[in-house]
Design a protein around this motif. Structure first.
Motif, short mmCIF file in Angstrom:
data_model
loop_
_atom_site.label_atom_id
_atom_site.label_comp_id
_atom_site.label_asym_id
_atom_site.label_seq_id
_atom_site.Cartn_x
_atom_site.Cartn_y
_atom_site.Cartn_z
N VAL A 164 -0.23 3.93 -7.21
CA VAL A 164 0.65 3.28 -6.45
C VAL A 164 1.98 3.35 -7.33
CG1 VAL A 164 1.48 1.12 -5.14
CG2 VAL A 164 -0.95 1.85 -5.10
N ILE A 165 3.06 4.02 -6.64
CA ILE A 165 4.25 3.80 -7.33
C ILE A 165 5.28 3.12 -7.01
CG2 ILE A 165 6.05 5.34 -8.09
CD1 ILE A 165 4.35 7.96 -7.15
N GLY A 166 5.58 2.08 -7.50
CA GLY A 166 6.61 0.73 -6.94
C GLY A 166 5.80 -0.42 -6.46
N ILE A 195 -2.49 8.68 -3.22
CA ILE A 195 -1.11 8.22 -3.88
C ILE A 195 -0.36 7.52 -2.80
CG2 ILE A 195 0.95 9.03 -4.92
CD1 ILE A 195 -0.74 11.27 -6.26
N VAL A 196 0.30 6.41 -3.22
CA VAL A 196 1.15 5.73 -2.33
C VAL A 196 2.54 5.64 -3.02
CG1 VAL A 196 1.57 3.51 -0.97
CG2 VAL A 196 -1.08 4.52 -1.13
N ILE A 197 3.46 6.06 -2.12
CA ILE A 197 5.02 5.90 -2.82
C ILE A 197 5.53 4.67 -2.15
CG2 ILE A 197 7.14 7.25 -2.83
CD1 ILE A 197 5.43 9.73 -2.35
N ASP A 198 5.75 3.74 -3.02
CA ASP A 198 6.80 2.53 -2.79
C ASP A 198 8.14 2.23 -3.44
OD1 ASP A 198 7.55 0.27 -1.33
OD2 ASP A 198 6.24 -1.14 -2.84
N THR A 199 8.85 3.44 -3.63
CA THR A 199 10.02 3.34 -4.44
C THR A 199 11.11 2.48 -4.11
OG1 THR A 199 10.50 5.56 -3.98
CG2 THR A 199 8.99 5.36 -6.10
N GLY A 200 11.21 2.49 -2.79
CA GLY A 200 12.28 1.67 -2.18
C GLY A 200 13.70 2.38 -2.15
N ALA A 201 14.78 1.78 -1.93
CA ALA A 201 16.10 2.34 -2.04
C ALA A 201 17.10 1.56 -2.86
CB ALA A 201 16.54 2.22 -0.59
N ARG A 202 18.27 1.98 -2.93
CA ARG A 202 19.19 1.39 -3.61
C ARG A 202 20.57 1.44 -3.07
NH1 ARG A 202 18.67 6.58 -5.38
NH2 ARG A 202 20.42 8.08 -5.73
N TYR A 225 0.76 8.71 0.79
CA TYR A 225 1.54 7.94 2.05
C TYR A 225 2.86 7.37 1.50
CZ TYR A 225 -3.12 8.16 4.27
OH TYR A 225 -4.32 8.51 4.68
N ALA A 226 3.68 6.87 2.29
CA ALA A 226 4.80 5.98 1.77
C ALA A 226 4.94 4.94 2.66
CB ALA A 226 6.01 7.07 1.93
N LEU A 227 5.47 3.92 2.00
CA LEU A 227 5.74 2.53 2.67
C LEU A 227 7.01 1.75 2.41
CD1 LEU A 227 5.19 -0.14 0.55
CD2 LEU A 227 2.66 0.57 0.97
N GLY A 228 7.67 1.17 3.17
CA GLY A 228 8.66 0.22 2.77
C GLY A 228 10.05 1.14 2.88
N ASP A 229 10.96 0.86 2.23
CA ASP A 229 12.42 1.34 2.47
C ASP A 229 12.56 2.76 2.04
OD1 ASP A 229 12.76 -1.19 2.92
OD2 ASP A 229 14.33 -1.36 1.14
N VAL A 230 11.65 3.44 1.40
CA VAL A 230 11.67 4.73 0.76
C VAL A 230 11.39 5.72 1.99
CG1 VAL A 230 9.40 5.17 0.35
CG2 VAL A 230 11.05 6.36 -0.80
N LYS A 231 10.77 5.35 3.13
CA LYS A 231 10.29 6.05 4.44
C LYS A 231 11.59 6.00 5.41
CE LYS A 231 7.70 2.99 7.05
NZ LYS A 231 8.56 1.69 6.67
N GLY A 232 12.40 5.16 5.05
CA GLY A 232 13.38 4.98 6.23
C GLY A 232 13.08 4.02 7.15
N GLY A 233 14.03 3.90 8.43
CA GLY A 233 13.58 2.78 9.52
C GLY A 233 14.31 1.47 8.90
N PRO A 234 13.81 0.41 9.63
CA PRO A 234 14.51 -0.95 9.28
C PRO A 234 14.03 -1.28 7.88
CG PRO A 234 13.22 -0.80 11.32
CD PRO A 234 13.08 0.35 11.01
N ALA A 235 15.16 -1.42 7.12
CA ALA A 235 14.90 -1.92 5.79
C ALA A 235 14.89 -3.41 5.48
CB ALA A 235 15.99 -1.44 4.76
N PHE A 236 13.76 -3.77 5.90
CA PHE A 236 13.33 -5.36 5.69
C PHE A 236 11.87 -5.54 5.12
CE2 PHE A 236 15.43 -5.05 9.91
CZ PHE A 236 16.54 -5.43 9.63
N THR A 237 11.93 -6.50 4.22
CA THR A 237 10.69 -6.99 3.42
C THR A 237 9.59 -7.11 4.41
OG1 THR A 237 11.97 -7.87 1.66
CG2 THR A 237 9.70 -8.81 2.02
N HIS A 238 9.58 -7.63 5.66
CA HIS A 238 8.71 -7.90 6.32
C HIS A 238 7.97 -6.70 6.78
CE1 HIS A 238 12.29 -8.81 8.49
NE2 HIS A 238 11.66 -8.32 9.54
N VAL A 239 8.79 -5.70 7.31
CA VAL A 239 8.45 -4.29 7.76
C VAL A 239 7.48 -3.68 6.27
CG1 VAL A 239 9.22 -1.92 8.09
CG2 VAL A 239 10.23 -3.66 9.05
N SER A 240 7.85 -3.77 5.12
CA SER A 240 6.97 -3.20 4.06
C SER A 240 5.93 -3.71 3.96
CB SER A 240 8.00 -3.55 2.77
OG SER A 240 6.95 -2.86 1.54
N TYR A 241 5.86 -5.29 4.33
CA TYR A 241 4.30 -5.88 4.19
C TYR A 241 3.44 -5.41 5.55
CZ TYR A 241 0.97 -9.79 3.54
OH TYR A 241 0.09 -10.51 3.15
#
Length: 465
Positions: A10-12, A143-150, A312-328
């Motif tokens: 898991v990355i991130g 592998i799961v990518i969770d590196t987010g955005a800036r 796989y990818a989750l959270g902001d790095v995959k685009g779409g609504p950039a909200f914590t509850h979406v990542s969860y």
């Protein structure tokens, strides 16, 4: 170089990525968790936790200044920004330590924490440049990518020659800006704008689009702008920043093209809040054959899998609504599918959001504009907050409630609640939508008097008047 093999990498460590490795480790998998910065990702360190802590300080300052309206008299109100920052940092450190303590119990029992930056060498092979020096090569079938955005960097002329703040650096200020320019009329710009106005700064928001919050209905955007202007914030819409230059002695000039012509604005600080970009470059996704969209976000299907099987990818790095509850929720989908052999997906999920201006704007489902574009036959319920007894009693009467109802099924399609605790009221409507209740269930429900929720009776009664 010798590779270390894991079952899962898991990355991130954002809201989704920080829980998933714990679940895998508890299930007996050998897991590598990689973090290049602070544990907890954006939300804990530079997003939700610190900013909403500071919003609370700003609201208290605002309420204190209103004391005389309630018969409560105080002396002059001032804000110690260093103390605000210290309180914020205490909340961040507490949240970070809470997560780190969960990891500690699993280290040595199947979970390895690698502090460093990872990049792909091949589809299932990563190299990690460790913070303390050296590198590690690791492999895994999953592998799961969770590196987010800036924050997106500011590119207008002269930006490289003046200090430009972003959503990460502005929360580290310990002196109050005299006059803060904010570029961007989305939720980040609005939350910081109101916050610093209440702290005591002069604030100008420059929005290049025709109105604030372009994803909301026009009446919502208009009311938000009205509220901000009532608090002394200058809001310029349809305004395109052209260049910025330093005037020395902590002052700068911002040139803006507006519908009324070109303006030169003089201020002390500049916040760029025009968007975010994904953290994908350092990953070298091309080495794994992972497809990105034009903006650099990782493309995934409704089960959050990339075009490369097992990644796989989750959270902001995959685009779409950039909200914590979406990542969860992304984490829940992956947990269900990868550990529980389920079939969860993102299809048709109901994603709410709340903008933490004051009063809050809570929204879920379709806007009126979206519903009409879809050709739906709808009815619109709308109620000003000054018609809600609890809002009157507490002196929190700004804003309105609005709900979109399917005229044929009577089901609620969406709502926007701009009012005190708007996010909480919105959530009540969201639960009704999740249960496929008709609007009449809220119209006729018995809610405690006097509560804000009681306003839902009156909101939906407007459809019958």
């Amino acid at each position: 170089m010798t590779s270390t093999h894991y079952d899962v990498i898991v990355i991130g460590t954002s809201q989704g990525g920080r829980f998933l490795p714990i679940e895998f480790a508890r299930a007996g998998r050998k897991v590598a968790l990689i973090e290049r910065d602070h544990m907890g990702g954006v939300c804990v360190n530079v997003g939700c936790t610190p900013t909403k802590t500071m919003v609370a300080s700003a609201r208290l300052a605002y309420q204190a200044r209103r004391g005389a309206e309630y018969g409560v008299h105080t002396g002059p109100i001032s804000v110690d920004l260093q103390a605000v920052r210290q309180r914020k940092q205490g909340m961040v450190e507490g949240a970070r330590l809470n997560y780190e303590s969960r990891l500690t119990e699993l280290q040595g029992l199947g979970l390895d924490l690698l502090l460093g930056e990872a990049h792909f060498l091949a589809p299932k092979t990563l190299e990690v440049s460790l913070q303390d020096g050296g590198t590690r090569e690791i492999t895994a079938p999953l592998i799961v990518i969770d590196t987010g955005a800036r924050p997106e960097p500011l590119t207008i002329k002269g930006a490289e020659r003046v200090p430009v703040l972003n959503s990460t650096t502005i929360i580290e200020l310990d002196t109050l800006p005299e006059h803060l320019f904010i570029l961007g009329g989305g939720y980040i710009g609005l939350e910081f704008g109101q916050m610093f106005r209440r702290f005591g700064s002069q604030v100008t928001i420059i929005q290049s689009r025709p109105r604030l919050l372009m994803n909301e209905d026009e009446d919502v955007s208009k009311e938000v702008a009205k509220i901000l202007r009532e608090e002394g914030i200058t809001v310029l819409t349809g305004a395109m920043p052209q260049q910025v230059e330093s005037l020395g002695e902590g002052r700068m000039q911002l040139t803006v093209h507006t519908p009324q012509g070109e303006q030169q604005l003089i201020g002390s600080h500049l916040l760029a809040a025009t968007g975010r970009v994904p953290n994908t470059e350092a990953l070298t996704p091309e080495a794994a054959g992972i497809h990105l969209d034009q903006a650099g976000y990782i493309q995934v299907n409704e089960r959050l899998e990339t075009n490369v099987s097992g990644i796989y990818a989750l959270g902001d790095v995959k685009g779409g609504p950039a909200f914590t509850h979406v990542s969860y929720d992304d984490y829940r989908i992956l947990r269900t599918n990868l550990l529980e052999h389920g079939s969860a997906s993102t299809r048709d999920r109901l994603v709410p959001h709340t903008i933490f201006i004051d009063p809050q704007l809570g929204r879920v489902g379709l806007t009126e504009n979206e519903a009409r574009k879809q050709g739906r036959t709808i009815r619109v319920a709308k109620l000003p907050m000054n018609a809600v007894p609890r809002a009157l009693e507490t002196g929190e009467m700004r804003g309105f409630m609005k709900a979109i109802v399917d005229a044929e099924t009577q089901h609620i399609l969406g709502c926007a609640i701009l009012g005190v605790e708007g996010g909480e009221i919105m959530t009540i409507i969201q639960v009704a939508m999740m249960g496929n209740l008709p609007y009449t269930a809220l119209r006729d429900g018995i809610f405690t008097h006097p509560t804000l929720a009681e306003g839902l009776n009156s909101l939906f009664m407007t459809l019958d008047s």
